[in-house]
Design a protein around this motif. Structure first.
Motif, PDB file in Angstrom:
ATOM      1  N   SER A   1       0.814  -1.218   0.000  1.00 37.54           N
ATOM      2  CA  SER A   1       0.000   0.000   0.000  1.00 37.54           C
ATOM      3  C   SER A   1       0.848   1.268   0.000  1.00 37.54           C
ATOM      4  CB  SER A   1      -0.944  -0.003   1.204  1.00 37.54           C
ATOM      5  OG  SER A   1      -0.206  -0.139   2.413  1.00 37.54           O
TER       6      SER A   1
ATOM      7  N   ASN B   1      -6.341  -5.352  -1.917  1.00 38.11           N
ATOM      8  CA  ASN B   1      -5.488  -4.175  -2.060  1.00 38.11           C
ATOM      9  C   ASN B   1      -4.392  -4.463  -3.066  1.00 38.11           C
ATOM     10  OD1 ASN B   1      -6.970  -2.797  -0.193  1.00 38.11           O
ATOM     11  ND2 ASN B   1      -5.371  -2.714   1.384  1.00 38.11           N
TER      12      ASN B   1
ATOM     13  N   ASN C   1      -1.547   1.482  -3.857  1.00 39.51           N
ATOM     14  CA  ASN C   1      -2.374   2.481  -3.187  1.00 39.51           C
ATOM     15  C   ASN C   1      -3.836   2.409  -3.592  1.00 39.51           C
ATOM     16  OD1 ASN C   1      -2.116   3.405  -5.795  1.00 39.51           O
ATOM     17  ND2 ASN C   1      -1.702   5.530  -5.247  1.00 39.51           N
TER      18      ASN C   1
ATOM     19  N   HIS D   1      -7.626   0.245  -3.440  1.00 41.52           N
ATOM     20  CA  HIS D   1      -8.492  -0.764  -2.839  1.00 41.52           C
ATOM     21  C   HIS D   1      -9.547  -1.129  -3.890  1.00 41.52           C
ATOM     22  CE1 HIS D   1     -10.531  -3.046   0.261  1.00 41.52           C
ATOM     23  NE2 HIS D   1     -11.670  -2.416   0.000  1.00 41.52           N
TER      24      HIS D   1
ATOM     25  N   THR E   1      -5.193   2.616   1.813  1.00 40.83           N
ATOM     26  CA  THR E   1      -5.002   2.966   0.409  1.00 40.83           C
ATOM     27  C   THR E   1      -5.529   4.370   0.103  1.00 40.83           C
ATOM     28  OG1 THR E   1      -7.114   1.970  -0.226  1.00 40.83           O
ATOM     29  CG2 THR E   1      -5.163   0.552  -0.274  1.00 40.83           C
TER      30      THR E   1
END
Length: 753
Positions: free
Chosen positions: A381, A490, A493, A495, A527
């Motif tokens: 992430s 995920n 960055n 989702h 995220t």
């Protein structure tokens, strides 16, 4: 059962062609009709705009005949009437001209009610002049055609000797509701090819056959309506003979059913007439010779469900065998995962991976090791740069396999440097019963390195409530029901959430409550961006009679707005649409390969600013707080472009203005440096004659990539590192030039071998 060897068909064709003669004028009425015998082809013509030709033929009761025109002049449309000697009433219920889009008429498998003299009247309905050929064929008795009867059921076919390899048989769809079943015995892993073919040198659309392959339990394994467009002496026609090719999945008895497309149960209300001939002869062939190129895999090795620390490798083999996977950080693949249980469906999960790291793998296929392939574990992430593509509605409506449009999109996706893909439903447009031919085969070169995350569409759900779909994919199941129908994951960055709009999603349902929890989850909070895919869109502009799903508008859209969802991707409508409403982008990416909509802008929503009826895929690049979206058609051209910054409140009302650039501009090619191919994007603010060329460091022209009139918009072209002669260029610096009559720009590119 009577065999008809292919050689016999060839010999008949030779003698048939030698029997051609020419018409004798005048033959404008029955009195001067030209006599024609079975097996003759008459060269004829319409000398004047009112000319008509009569041919005298003799037909016998309970024999099957064919009257066709072939090889006519360009644009000529002969038509046919048929009269008994004792009557002036046309025996044909409707026109037989131009069947299946071809200019020639075709009366197939005609069986007269009485023996005697008949007259065929040939005329040109549009009063054109030109040449054509009249053919009179057939004459085989229906008693000889039915020599293998009764075979109208699987039980009846059991009393007949099974088809053997290399058999070529003849049969007939007669009467109109006839079904012909043939028994075959298949061996797991063996290749088969079963098809119908012309008899008596007939035109490739003279009998409209439809063939189905059943397993011993009566389940449909495969079916085919026709072979599509083929080249013939009288032009390209839609060949109505059929073919099945594949691999037997289990050893045992199978059944081949041959019937007319028009006597199917689904079309039982269709009136059968000369435009929809229910009868006709056909040849049936059966081969089980394994062609070159089959390498022991029924489904090629591919990767699924990647995380920062794990990934699944799945593959199917033609024979039962243990599962053996080799993997590692180098091509030597020093790590081994084994399951000694013998099976044909294999799956191995690799764990303890490092985030965003390249790994290699290969599997054992029974005879040898597969090629070494690679994959990347998912980005964490903390990674701000993520790219993915989106497709939907990718396979044909009917039959099995892929369409030309799907293959074009797949070829572009193969060259697209994205981390993974999303598929927003109707992976299988037919009935959802065969994913190897419509998904794993056309995308095999993509799937071996990267994952495509799908969602369920209505066609995926139609066959068996998505059970075949769920058995075909390995997907996350991070919900209380532990179902793959809806899930989230995920990647960098972003989702990502996949929903099932063929499963309850109203307030109080398990899916709705899970979605609310997921949108508030800690996983999502890690995220920057939230992207949701599901099949049926809330709004649709390009499908007459389908304005979108009001229940999605009622139940889901408020959640998207409340919890700050960034993008929603759908399919179902086979076009490209983009809208923006209350902070959420809604994109329909339904041009993955299935037939497009009619091209009618049926609805006009204020917040939907882009509607384009083309096959396409969508590429999205997330770079920290910036999102860039490109819709790219099957020719590789950018048809829509959008750039948006996260949490920007000053959003243009007319986001469609992104389609028309204000200035000429050449963008830096990507990737750069490159090895293989690179994409060159540029803006054209007005219609212009445009050249894109490549020069070497000495100023010598290396290759002209484009030289044509272009409309205003964003465009792209690829360079594969080849020069004008098709030779690979040397490593080094090259210059890409965009040039019009009033403007030019040059950028530097670096090619590395």
């Amino acid at each position: 059962m009577r065999k008809l060897m292919v050689l016999a068909v060839i010999l008949f064709s030779t003698s048939f062609l030698q029997s051609q003669t020419s018409e004798t004028e005048p033959n404008n009425d029955k009195l001067f009709a030209n006599p024609v015998s079975v097996g003759q082809t008459i060269e004829a013509s319409f000398h004047t705009t009112t000319d008509q030709d009569y041919f005298k033929i003799e037909l016998e009761l309970d024999k099957m005949y064919y009257l066709t025109s072939v090889e006519n002049s360009s644009g000529l449309k002969p038509d046919l009437n048929l009269y008994n000697q004792a009557s002036s009433t046309n025996l044909l219920q409707s026109s037989v001209a131009g069947r299946n889009g071809n200019n020639n008429f075709r009366l197939s498998g005609y069986v007269p009610y009485n023996s005697g003299v008949y007259y065929a009247r040939v005329f040109e309905a549009d009063n054109e002049t030109g040449q054509y050929k009249f053919r009179f064929a057939g004459g085989r008795g229906t008693d000889s055609l039915l020599i293998h009867e009764p075979d109208n059921t699987k039980i009846e076919s059991g009393s007949v000797q099974p088809l053997a390899m290399g058999d070529t048989l003849y049969g007939a769809i007669y009467p109109a509701n006839d079904f012909d079943y043939y028994k075959i015995e298949g061996t797991a892993g063996n290749y088969f090819e079963i098809g119908t073919m012309p008899i008596l040198d007939l035109h490739p659309r003279d009998t409209d056959t439809y063939i189905t392959l059943y397993n011993a339990s009566g389940q449909i394994v495969m079916e085919n309506d026709d072979l599509g467009n083929v080249d013939t002496p009288s032009g390209t026609v839609n060949c109505t003979f059929s073919s099945l090719k594949g691999l037997f999945s289990v050893t045992g008895v199978y059944y081949v059913c041959v019937r007319s497309y028009y006597n199917s149960i689904a079309n039982e209300d269709l009136v059968l007439n000369e435009n929809h001939p229910p009868t006709g002869e056909y040849g049936l062939y059966y081969n089980i010779e394994k062609p070159e190129g089959l390498d022991g895999f029924a489904r090629y090795p591919h990767v699924e469900c990647p995380t920062t620390s794990s990934i699944i490798v799945q593959w199917n083999t033609l024979t039962q065998q243990p599962s053996v996977l080799y993997w590692g950080t180098t091509k030597e693949c020093t790590n081994v995962i084994e399951d000694l249980t013998t099976k044909s469906e294999h799956k191995a999960k690799i764990t303890n991976l490092e985030p965003h790291t390249k790994y290699f793998y290969k599997v054992w296929n029974g005879d040898s090791l597969s090629k070494v392939e690679h994959f990347y574990s998912a980005k964490p992430s903390s990674e701000e740069n993520v790219s993915f593509f989106v497709i939907s509605d990718s396979s044909p409506y009917e039959g099995f396999g892929s369409s030309e449009a799907q293959r074009d999109i797949a070829a572009l996706l193969l060259e697209t440097d994205c981390d993974f893909g999303l598929h927003s439903g109707d992976v299988n447009q037919h009935r959802g019963e065969e994913y190897d031919l419509v998904y794993y085969q056309p995308y095999k070169d993509i799937l071996k390195n990267k994952t495509i995350f799908p969602c369920i569409g209505n066609h995926d759900n139609a066959y068996d409530h998505s059970q075949t779909y769920l058995a075909s994919f390995n997907l996350p199941y991070n919900n209380p029901d532990s179902t793959e129908r809806y899930y989230s994951f995920n990647y960098g960055n972003g989702h990502f959430i996949s929903l099932d709009t063929d499963w309850p999603y109203s307030p109080g349902s398990a899916q709705y409550e899970w979605l609310v929890q997921d949108l508030q989850s800690e996983m999502r909070s890690e995220t920057m961006w939230t992207v949701i895919i599901f099949h049926k869109p809330p709004w649709s502009e390009g499908w007459p009679g389908y304005p979108g799903e009001t229940s999605v508008q009622t139940y889901l859209v408020p959640l998207f707005e409340q919890y700050g969802v960034d993008m929603v991707f759908n399919g179902h409508t086979h076009d490209y649409e983009r809208g923006y409403l209350n902070g959420v982008y809604y994109i329909i990416a339904g041009g993955g390969g299935a037939p497009l909509e009619e091209g009618i802008h049926a609805y006009d929503y204020e917040h939907v600013s882009v509607w384009i009826n083309q096959h396409h895929y969508v590429r999205v690049d997330l770079n920290d707080k910036t999102m860039m979206l490109s819709a790219i058609n099957r020719q590789g051209e950018i048809i829509d472009y959008l750039q948006s910054d996260k949490n920007t409140t000053d959003v243009d009302e007319d986001v469609n203005q992104n389609l028309i650039p204000k200035d000429f501009k050449l963008y830096q090619n990507y990737p750069n440096p490159f090895n293989g191919s690179t994409v060159i994007e540029f803006d054209v603010p007005e219609k212009s004659f445009t050249k894109v060329t490549v020069y070497d460091i000495s100023g010598r022209l290396v290759k002209t990539l484009m030289q044509q009139d272009l409309s205003a918009g964003k465009h792209s072209v690829k360079w594969d590192g080849l020069d004008q002669q098709g030779e690979q260029v040397a490593s080094g610096i090259y210059f890409i030039r965009l040039q019009t009559s009033i403007w030019q720009q040059t950028l530097q590119a670096l090619y590395l071998k």
